[in-house]
Design a protein around this motif. Structure first.
Motif: not given
Length: 490
Positions: A405-407, A281-285, A274-278, A465-468
């Motif tokens: 890659d990011q996806r 550490a990237g998103s998902s295909f 759903c675009g919340h890690e872009v 994962k996560g930010n921070p």
């Protein structure tokens, strides 16, 4: 234990009094021990312990979090309850500020109130074991690596982690969990012929990790593997590099587990999709609209998430949302059918209940969506028969380096060692075998999986994962498997 729950409940009650629509509080105590023997000398020895309180709230559809350390000394109970009230007020204020700018309100899936306890089965408590017994195991492992003039570094490692947590929530949760895990491994590095090559057992990056006590380290029998690793590291320095081209690939479990983690585990985290890690550490295909329709692999590929399995690093009674541990398919008969979800994320795909994947690294981190234990279901081959059935291929073992890659779509992996397969027979050692592919094509090329007698459980102890960023631990079960037409590069 009563004191810890009272502290957590005081934070929950204070948050509700301040206007929160939901609140939970986690009192946590984490103990760690890391030992490393390098070239026969103590390379590092760390023993760490921390404890504290984390409070999470919802206010106006936004989330707020606050945490602080706790002192566990006689007479500290009034101070801890004052701290609980202070943290609750701070968390509510954070949520109140964020509520002014949020785009959509956070809604939590329902969850039954639970009052329960869970403890990792542990035969030998590593934190009660005399230090000398741990050092003796490391010395025996180190000695087994000696004997080659080309060897430049020998390492033997032990790692222990104990986590105690007291969770209380406004939904009525009251959960105590006591989790213990053990890690152990050894590695050796040789230098010769202008090459530097490393071999590790049972896996790279510190070895293997499982839930349980010191018995897990003893079961690995590290010293018995030292001579083989030593000789393989020396042989790799003189080995030919793996040639480029398309051929069959057989992955042993210590490499296949990382393949599962990177290309399936992270791809099936719903927040990524759903675009919340872009940003980190990237998103998902594997997008939500593809759920139940996306051809993820061949019909023999079944990948199952299970936070109840014995020995798993994410095996527990409940997640940090208070949701009971469970088992479900991520990929069934090659089709993508299930995400990792939390109470916050399950409604995004129309599911009424969370899969129980909310976890925080510690008491001072808010829970986020994490991969749980994820395993490839076994097939019906033996490794001997699988090799005999392969005309032109490479058998690869133990991760060395990788990129994806990011996806979570296109990737490249290099393993520590490879063995050429010609006409059904294992041949020469190959240096730095490196393969590339895309996730659906790769899993779609899986045509054989070894049976359950070959299955081993592999632990990842440093998933970021996560930010921070937060680190989490989980396990992946795997038997050796074959993939056809994989591209090897140099």
């Amino acid at each position: 234990m009563v004191h810890e729950f009272e502290t957590a409940q005081a934070a929950v009650d204070s948050a509700l009094s301040a206007g929160a629509s939901y609140a939970d509080a986690r009192v946590g105590r984490i103990t760690r021990e890391e030992l490393c023997l390098r070239n026969g000398q103590m390379g590092s020895a760390d023993a760490l312990e921390d404890c504290g309180l984390g409070v999470r709230v919802l206010f106006g559809g936004a989330s707020g979090f606050a945490a602080a350390p706790l002192a566990w000394r006689a007479g500290e109970r009034p101070a801890s309850e004052r701290l609980a009230r202070s943290l609750a007020a701070r968390a509510v204020e954070v949520a109140r500020s964020l509520a002014r700018v949020r785009r959509a309100p956070i809604e939590l899936a329902p969850n039954a109130a639970v009052r329960a306890e869970y403890a990792t089965p542990c035969a030998i408590d590593p934190f009660e074991l005399p230090l000398q017994e741990k050092i003796e195991l490391l010395r025996a492992a180190d000695a087994s690596l000696a004997g080659a003039s080309e060897t430049v570094v020998r390492e033997a490692n032990l790692s222990f982690r104990r986590s105690e947590q007291w969770l209380a929530s406004s939904d009525g949760a009251r959960v105590y969990q006591h989790l213990v895990r053990t890690g152990a491994g050894l590695s050796t590095t040789a230098a010769a012929h202008g090459e530097v090559q490393r071999r590790s057992f049972p896996a790279s990056f510190g070895g293997n990790y499982q839930a349980g006590g010191f018995e897990r380290a003893l079961a690995l029998d590290l010293p018995s593997h030292g001579p083989r690793l030593r000789d393989e590291s020396v042989a790799l320095c003189a080995a030919e590099p793996c040639p480029a081209g398309r051929r069959s690939l057989i992955l042993l479990g210590s490499q296949l587990m990382l393949q599962i983690h990177e290309s399936v585990g992270h791809a099936s985290e719903l927040d990524r999709a759903c675009g919340h890690e872009v940003d980190l550490a990237g998103s998902s295909f594997a997008m939500p609209e593809a759920l139940g329709r996306l051809r993820f692999g061949s019909p023999i590929v079944n990948l199952v998430a299970d936070s109840t399995m014995a020995g798993g690093l994410d095996t527990r009674g409940f997640d940090d949302d208070g949701v009971r541990s469970q088992r479900w398919h991520v990929v069934r008969d090659g089709v993508f059918v299930g995400y990792h979800t939390t109470r916050e994320w399950s409604a995004r795909i129309g599911e009424a209940q969370s899969r129980g994947c909310a976890r925080a690294e510690s008491w001072f981190h808010p829970p986020i969506l994490r991969i749980t234990n994820l395993s490839l279901e076994p097939g019906d081959w033996t490794l001997e028969r699988l090799i005999a059935d392969t005309e032109d291929g490479v058998l690869c073992d133990t991760s060395k380096m990788w990129s994806i890659d990011q996806r979570r779509l296109n990737f490249q992996f290099t393993t520590e060692i490879g063995y050429e397969i010609k006409d059904g027979k294992l041949g020469r050692v190959l240096r730095d075998p490196t393969y590339q592919d895309s996730t659906p094509r790769f899993w779609g090329a899986c045509d054989a999986i070894c049976d359950a007698t070959h299955t081993e459980l592999w632990g990842i102890s440093n998933c970021g994962k996560g930010n921070p960023i937060q680190l989490a631990e989980m396990s992946h079960g795997a038997s050796p498997a074959r993939f056809q037409g994989v591209a090897f590069v140099r």
